[in-house]
Scaffold this motif. Structure first.
Motif, PDB file in Angstrom:
ATOM      1  N   LEU A 166      -4.039  10.430  -4.199  1.00 40.97           N
ATOM      2  CA  LEU A 166      -5.364  10.050  -4.675  1.00 40.97           C
ATOM      3  C   LEU A 166      -6.277  11.272  -4.616  1.00 40.97           C
ATOM      4  N   ASP A 216      -5.290  -4.484  -6.696  1.00 41.59           N
ATOM      5  CA  ASP A 216      -4.082  -3.668  -6.716  1.00 41.59           C
ATOM      6  C   ASP A 216      -3.157  -4.050  -5.561  1.00 41.59           C
ATOM      7  N   ILE A 217      -3.739  -4.197  -4.377  1.00 44.34           N
ATOM      8  CA  ILE A 217      -2.945  -4.538  -3.196  1.00 44.34           C
ATOM      9  C   ILE A 217      -2.336  -5.918  -3.341  1.00 44.34           C
ATOM     10  N   ARG A 264      -8.238   7.055  -9.495  1.00 45.73           N
ATOM     11  CA  ARG A 264      -8.761   5.697  -9.365  1.00 45.73           C
ATOM     12  C   ARG A 264      -8.561   5.196  -7.941  1.00 45.73           C
ATOM     13  N   VAL A 283       0.834  -1.204   0.000  1.00 46.37           N
ATOM     14  CA  VAL A 283       0.000   0.000   0.000  1.00 46.37           C
ATOM     15  C   VAL A 283       0.868   1.254   0.000  1.00 46.37           C
ATOM     16  N   LEU A 293       2.066   1.879  -3.447  1.00 40.16           N
ATOM     17  CA  LEU A 293       1.021   2.421  -4.315  1.00 40.16           C
ATOM     18  C   LEU A 293       0.740   3.882  -4.009  1.00 40.16           C
ATOM     19  N   LEU A 294       0.721   4.230  -2.719  1.00 39.67           N
ATOM     20  CA  LEU A 294       0.460   5.616  -2.352  1.00 39.67           C
ATOM     21  C   LEU A 294       1.597   6.530  -2.777  1.00 39.67           C
ATOM     22  N   LEU A 303      -7.921   2.557  -4.992  1.00 45.31           N
ATOM     23  CA  LEU A 303      -7.212   1.288  -4.878  1.00 45.31           C
ATOM     24  C   LEU A 303      -8.188   0.150  -4.637  1.00 45.31           C
ATOM     25  N   THR A 304      -7.961  -0.946  -5.311  1.00 48.82           N
ATOM     26  CA  THR A 304      -8.792  -2.133  -5.131  1.00 48.82           C
ATOM     27  C   THR A 304      -7.973  -3.224  -4.456  1.00 48.82           C
ATOM     28  N   GLN A 305      -8.654  -4.279  -4.052  1.00 46.81           N
ATOM     29  CA  GLN A 305      -7.950  -5.411  -3.454  1.00 46.81           C
ATOM     30  C   GLN A 305      -7.000  -6.051  -4.450  1.00 46.81           C
ATOM     31  N   ALA A 337       0.603  -5.831  -5.680  1.00 44.03           N
ATOM     32  CA  ALA A 337       1.767  -5.197  -5.077  1.00 44.03           C
ATOM     33  C   ALA A 337       2.442  -6.120  -4.068  1.00 44.03           C
TER      34      ALA A 337
END
Length: 306
Positions: A64, A75-76, A69, A55, A58-59, A71-73, A79
């Motif tokens: 954001l 995406d996590i 967009r 996470v 991604l951040l 974040l979805t599960q 990663a």
């Protein structure tokens, strides 16, 4: 002051009846109470740590803001997978070996080396290696468990600790019915670590284990397998001795593994490797090894039961 022997009771959770649901008007449990009810396994902490890293990655890619967009599960998960591919977690066997390695010792039994026709002054330098095996430190004052057949009849005993420290050792106890011997090293490392022993009461066929030792003098070496059976019996090649109540396992063991620890995935000792079964004349591993339960081994060293 020396530490007492380390023991660990059963880690297998007992099956229990689910608690009844609280009344509808019951007040929420206090945070501390909730924390006590939820035991988070170690694997969950690894996963949580990986997710947190993912996470954060991604951040860090960008804020954001409005219209960005969410974040979805997926995406996590992606990663986390990418993070684990770059830096995989150690296997359970590797972690078990890391825990037990500081307590494993190499045991060498020596004869007097005297040979007729040699200068007696040379004989002292011709000490003959008679037997090589493995031991495990069970008390940090230098008390070591090994097999009796590794040291029986030797004139001199030497042990080498995990940090390379070498020391003469003395035979201070035997338990012939279980092929066990207790040694005491004369010189020990300052930071010597004793193994933690675990009861075999909840050990089951199919449980994963590792065997650690010095097969053929190569080591320390680690092999991985499972408990194949319990309460087994083994009769020596000469037929003079029968060992009972043994743990059968399939982690590879060969001459030199004798006296080494059989270890569960939490890094705790449940047995002392003592024999391998091979119906041929070769003394090599074919998939069946035996270990004396640690309860018997601990008794040989005069330790209290679990």
């Amino acid at each position: 002051m020396k530490k007492a022997p380390l023991y660990s009771r059963s880690r297998r959770p007992a099956e229990a009846t689910p608690p009844a649901p609280p009344p509808v008007d019951a007040a929420p449990a206090a945070p501390a109470a909730r924390a006590r009810r939820r035991r988070v396994p170690a694997e969950a902490w690894w996963a949580a740590g990986g997710a947190a890293v993912a996470v954060a990655v991604l951040l860090a890619a960008g804020p954001l803001g409005h219209g960005a967009r969410v974040l979805t599960q997926d995406d996590i998960d992606a990663a986390v997978r990418a993070s684990l591919e770059k830096e995989p977690l150690p296997s359970a066997a590797a972690k078990a070996y890391e825990a037990i390695a500081p307590s494993v010792v190499r045991v060498v039994a020596l004869g007097d080396g005297h040979a007729e026709g040699h200068d007696p002054a040379d004989d002292a330098e011709r000490a003959m290696q008679r037997s090589l095996g493995t031991g495990v430190v069970v008390i940090d004052n230098g008390t070591i468990l090994t097999n009796l057949h590794v040291v029986w009849g030797a004139n001199k005993l030497r042990v080498t600790f995990a940090d390379g420290t070498e020391s003469p050792a003395r035979l201070v106890g035997v338990q012939t019915e279980n092929d066990l011997a207790v040694l005491r090293a004369d010189r020990i490392p300052d930071d010597l670590v004793a193994a933690t022993m675990r009861s075999t009461a909840d050990l089951r066929p199919g449980d994963h284990v590792i065997a650690v030792g010095h097969p053929f003098g190569i080591g320390p070496s680690v092999s991985y397998g499972i408990v194949s059976g319990l309460n087994r019996e083994f009769r020596s090649e000469t037929g003079k001795r029968t060992l009972t109540n043994l743990i059968q396992f399939d982690a590879a063991a060969n001459p030199g593994n004798s006296g080494g620890p059989l270890v569960t995935m939490d890094g705790q000792v449940v047995g002392i490797v003592t024999a391998i079964l091979n119906p041929s004349e070769e003394r090599t591993f074919v998939g069946i090894g035996f270990a004396v339960p640690i309860e018997n081994a601990a008794a040989a060293a005069g330790m209290p039961p679990f």
